[in-house]
Design an enzyme around this catalytic site. Structure first.
Site, PDB file in Angstrom:
ATOM      1  N   ASP A 178       0.914  -1.134   0.000  1.00  0.00           N
ATOM      2  CA  ASP A 178       0.000   0.000   0.000  1.00  0.00           C
ATOM      3  C   ASP A 178       0.958   1.189   0.000  1.00  0.00           C
ATOM      4  O   ASP A 178       1.574   1.477   1.029  1.00  0.00           O
ATOM      5  CB  ASP A 178      -0.871   0.003   1.263  1.00  0.00           C
ATOM      6  CG  ASP A 178      -1.857   1.152   1.236  1.00  0.00           C
ATOM      7  OD1 ASP A 178      -1.441   2.270   0.870  1.00  0.00           O
ATOM      8  OD2 ASP A 178      -3.027   0.948   1.579  1.00  0.00           O
ATOM      9  N   HIS A 179       1.112   1.836  -1.139  1.00  0.00           N
ATOM     10  CA  HIS A 179       2.236   2.791  -1.234  1.00  0.00           C
ATOM     11  C   HIS A 179       2.068   3.967  -0.273  1.00  0.00           C
ATOM     12  O   HIS A 179       3.042   4.630   0.057  1.00  0.00           O
ATOM     13  CB  HIS A 179       2.474   3.248  -2.677  1.00  0.00           C
ATOM     14  CG  HIS A 179       1.522   4.274  -3.187  1.00  0.00           C
ATOM     15  ND1 HIS A 179       0.254   3.971  -3.603  1.00  0.00           N
ATOM     16  CD2 HIS A 179       1.656   5.617  -3.345  1.00  0.00           C
ATOM     17  CE1 HIS A 179      -0.338   5.088  -4.002  1.00  0.00           C
ATOM     18  NE2 HIS A 179       0.475   6.105  -3.860  1.00  0.00           N
ATOM     19  N   HIS A 241      -5.812   2.797   1.065  1.00  0.00           N
ATOM     20  CA  HIS A 241      -5.052   3.944   1.585  1.00  0.00           C
ATOM     21  C   HIS A 241      -5.760   4.626   2.759  1.00  0.00           C
ATOM     22  O   HIS A 241      -5.138   4.898   3.788  1.00  0.00           O
ATOM     23  CB  HIS A 241      -4.807   4.972   0.478  1.00  0.00           C
ATOM     24  CG  HIS A 241      -4.214   4.396  -0.780  1.00  0.00           C
ATOM     25  ND1 HIS A 241      -3.266   3.399  -0.764  1.00  0.00           N
ATOM     26  CD2 HIS A 241      -4.432   4.671  -2.099  1.00  0.00           C
ATOM     27  CE1 HIS A 241      -2.923   3.100  -2.016  1.00  0.00           C
ATOM     28  NE2 HIS A 241      -3.629   3.850  -2.838  1.00  0.00           N
TER      29      HIS A 241
HETATM   30  C1  BG6 Z   1      -3.275   4.723  -6.419  1.00  0.00           C
HETATM   31  C2  BG6 Z   1      -4.582   4.791  -7.147  1.00  0.00           C
HETATM   32  O1  BG6 Z   1      -3.275   3.668  -5.504  1.00  0.00           O
HETATM   33  O2  BG6 Z   1      -3.071   5.954  -5.722  1.00  0.00           O
HETATM   34  C3  BG6 Z   1      -4.643   5.976  -8.090  1.00  0.00           C
HETATM   35  O3  BG6 Z   1      -4.777   3.596  -7.899  1.00  0.00           O
HETATM   36  C4  BG6 Z   1      -4.291   7.247  -7.351  1.00  0.00           C
HETATM   37  O4  BG6 Z   1      -5.925   6.087  -8.690  1.00  0.00           O
HETATM   38  C5  BG6 Z   1      -3.003   7.095  -6.563  1.00  0.00           C
HETATM   39  O5  BG6 Z   1      -4.164   8.275  -8.300  1.00  0.00           O
HETATM   40  C6  BG6 Z   1      -2.753   8.308  -5.700  1.00  0.00           C
HETATM   41  O6  BG6 Z   1      -1.496   8.195  -5.119  1.00  0.00           O
HETATM   42  P1  BG6 Z   1      -0.652   9.468  -4.683  1.00  0.00           P
HETATM   43  O7  BG6 Z   1       0.574   8.910  -4.078  1.00  0.00           O
HETATM   44  O8  BG6 Z   1      -0.397  10.252  -5.940  1.00  0.00           O
HETATM   45  O9  BG6 Z   1      -1.523  10.238  -3.741  1.00  0.00           O
END
Ligand code: BG6
Length: 488
Positions: A178-179, A241
């Site tokens: 989960d980045h 997230h």
């Molecule tokens: C991803 C989603 O997990 O997170 C995308 O699949 C989204 O739709 C992205 O744009 C948002 O990540 P960040 O790090 O740019 O807030």
């Protein structure tokens, strides 16, 4: 910085967009900063018939905007190998295994392997099955599976996928990405909470009135319509997230901050979510889909590539999440996320209860709630809204803000989420990855909302590109006498 453990990365989906946009730049930065040194190699696999050189050139291309020094880029990509691969063909795994063994010897990788799934989720199980049946797992080194979201589409499919993976990998070998958990400010939440008594003592339902989590994006769905139209914001952002941010904010203090204890705390937390009944969904959740913008220069969601003209997919969600028991019982967690909103902003606003016994309170005076904000992106920092005297001879009160933003130099030191996460995989540290039981409970929570929405036609589009989303999201808070702190 000493090289982390030696390892071979086998990237399934090595020709894909995610690999080029996130993974290769992250590996490169680790290489440049000496987290990876001589002892690593990468095999990229995909269906296409590419040579190593062609593959290396595509990797170089993805690094162009990060580095102009050809020498170091060339050195880096010399560790990359390509294997044309049909995920259903056992013979291809045998070829892959041979290449893995050769590279293991050449780069002295101590039999350590990281299998990285950057492919369509429908193939995760098949690939894991072949890793076992064609004996790619090594006996002596570590074997770790890294898996991208989405992990299932609902509880049932997530469980099925987990069962399939478990035939090859144990839970302690699975790293579910989960980045958001790799982001600097998200990783810092537990540290803030547990190393500052000034926060720790008030971090509960006695002092906190409500918590607001905003994951706003200004971009639309762009080229990802094929995936997104079958997913929607609830699955794409909330199930993973948003839920993990809530867990960082509310899990009980672990006795020691390590993977085992953190996940035990998160387990209890997710198990105490107040799951809505279908009838409660409409009062607690709002969905939206973007139309065009005010001067109609942007296309609406439904006009996007690979999106159904009558799509019912939500690009915006706002909701009120509560807990059944624990330190936050009764505290609303208002969450919202959406595409094509007025700004990119990821932040948390913690609104404290008003001090009702304030001795200064009189009818002309307005003592405000304290608000502590954690600004995650694109800026990074903290703000605390406080009350004080009006400056000067005039009587009365005013609010002022303690504001800390990381400096430009500090921000330059902040690694990309993927860099942190890859280092954690190399170190065998699962703290910032999601464990299956957390994910399962998050799905159970989400499934009720999904089902309700799938059975009711929505009146879409219902918000303009570049706006703050549907007005119903404001009503959600207004019903409780609250309002969003971040107003775009
Ligand atoms: C991803 C989603 O997990 O997170 C995308 O699949 C989204 O739709 C992205 O744009 C948002 O990540 P960040 O790090 O740019 O807030």
């Amino acid at each position: 910085m000493a090289q982390q453990k030696p390892a071979l990365f086998i990237i399934f989906g090595g020709s894909g967009d995610l690999a080029h946009r996130k993974l290769y730049p992250a590996l490169f930065n680790l290489y440049r900063n000496e987290y990876l040194d001589k002892h690593f190699a990468v095999i990229g696999t995909a269906r296409r018939d590419w040579t190593d050189d062609f593959f290396r050139n595509t990797v170089k291309e993805s690094l162009k905007k990060f580095c102009e020094d050809d020498k170091i880029v060339d050195e880096f990509v010399s560790h990359f190998y390509y294997q044309s691969h049909d995920v259903n063909d056992s013979k291809h795994y045998i070829t892959l295994k041979k290449l893995a063994e050769q590279l293991n010897d050449k780069y002295e990788l101590e039999d350590n392997r990281i299998y990285y799934m950057s492919i369509a989720p429908a193939l995760f199980g098949t690939v894991a099955g072949h890793i076992k049946s064609e004996s790619l797992i090594t006996a002596n080194g570590f074997n770790r599976l890294v898996i991208e979201k989405p992990f299932g589409r609902d509880y049932e499919t997530a469980q099925k996928l987990n069962d399939e993976l478990s035939l090859t990998f144990d839970e302690d070998q699975i790293y579910r990405i989960d980045h958001y958990l790799g982001k600097e400010m998200v990783q810092n939440i537990p540290t803030l909470r547990f190393s500052n008594p000034i926060l720790e003592t008030v971090w509960n339902k006695d002092y906190i009135s409500n918590v607001q989590i905003t994951l706003a994006e200004s971009l639309g769905v762009e080229e990802r319509g094929g995936y997104y139209d079958g997913a929607g914001a609830l699955r794409d952002m909330v199930q993973n997230h948003v839920m993990q941010i809530i867990a960082q904010l509310t899990m009980k203090k672990p006795t020691v901050f390590n993977s085992e204890n953190v996940h035990a705390a998160k387990h209890d937390l997710f198990a105490s979510l107040k799951v809505l009944t279908s009838n409660e969904v409409d009062d607690n959740f709002v969905r939206g889909q973007y139309g065009t913008n005010q001067n109609q220069s942007e296309i609406s969601y439904r006009e996007g590539l690979n999106i159904a003209k009558d799509s019912q997919t939500e690009t915006y969600v706002a909701g009120k999440i509560m807990f059944e028991k624990g330190d936050f019982t009764g505290v609303p967690f208002y969450v919202r996320t959406g595409k094509r909103l007025s700004d990119k902003s990821t932040r948390i606003d913690i609104v404290f209860k008003k001090n009702e016994t304030n001795i200064f309170l009189d009818s002309n005076d307005d003592i405000k709630e304290n608000v502590f904000s954690i600004i995650i992106e694109p800026d990074q920092g903290y703000r605390l809204l406080m009350n004080g005297n009006k400056i000067g001879m005039e009587s009365g009160h005013n609010t002022f803000e303690l504001d800390h933003g990381h400096t430009k130099q500090q921000l330059e030191k902040v690694p990309e989420a993927y860099e942190r996460l890859i280092v954690s995989v190399l170190n065998g540290d699962q703290t910032n990855f999601t464990r299956f039981d957390e994910l399962a409970n998050a799905w159970k929570y989400i499934d009720v909302i999904r089902e309700r929405w799938d059975n009711q036609e929505a009146d879409f589009p219902n918000y303009r590109s570049g706006s703050m989303g549907p007005s119903k999201a404001d009503e959600l808070l207004a019903k409780d006498g609250n309002e969003w702190i971040w107003k775009g």
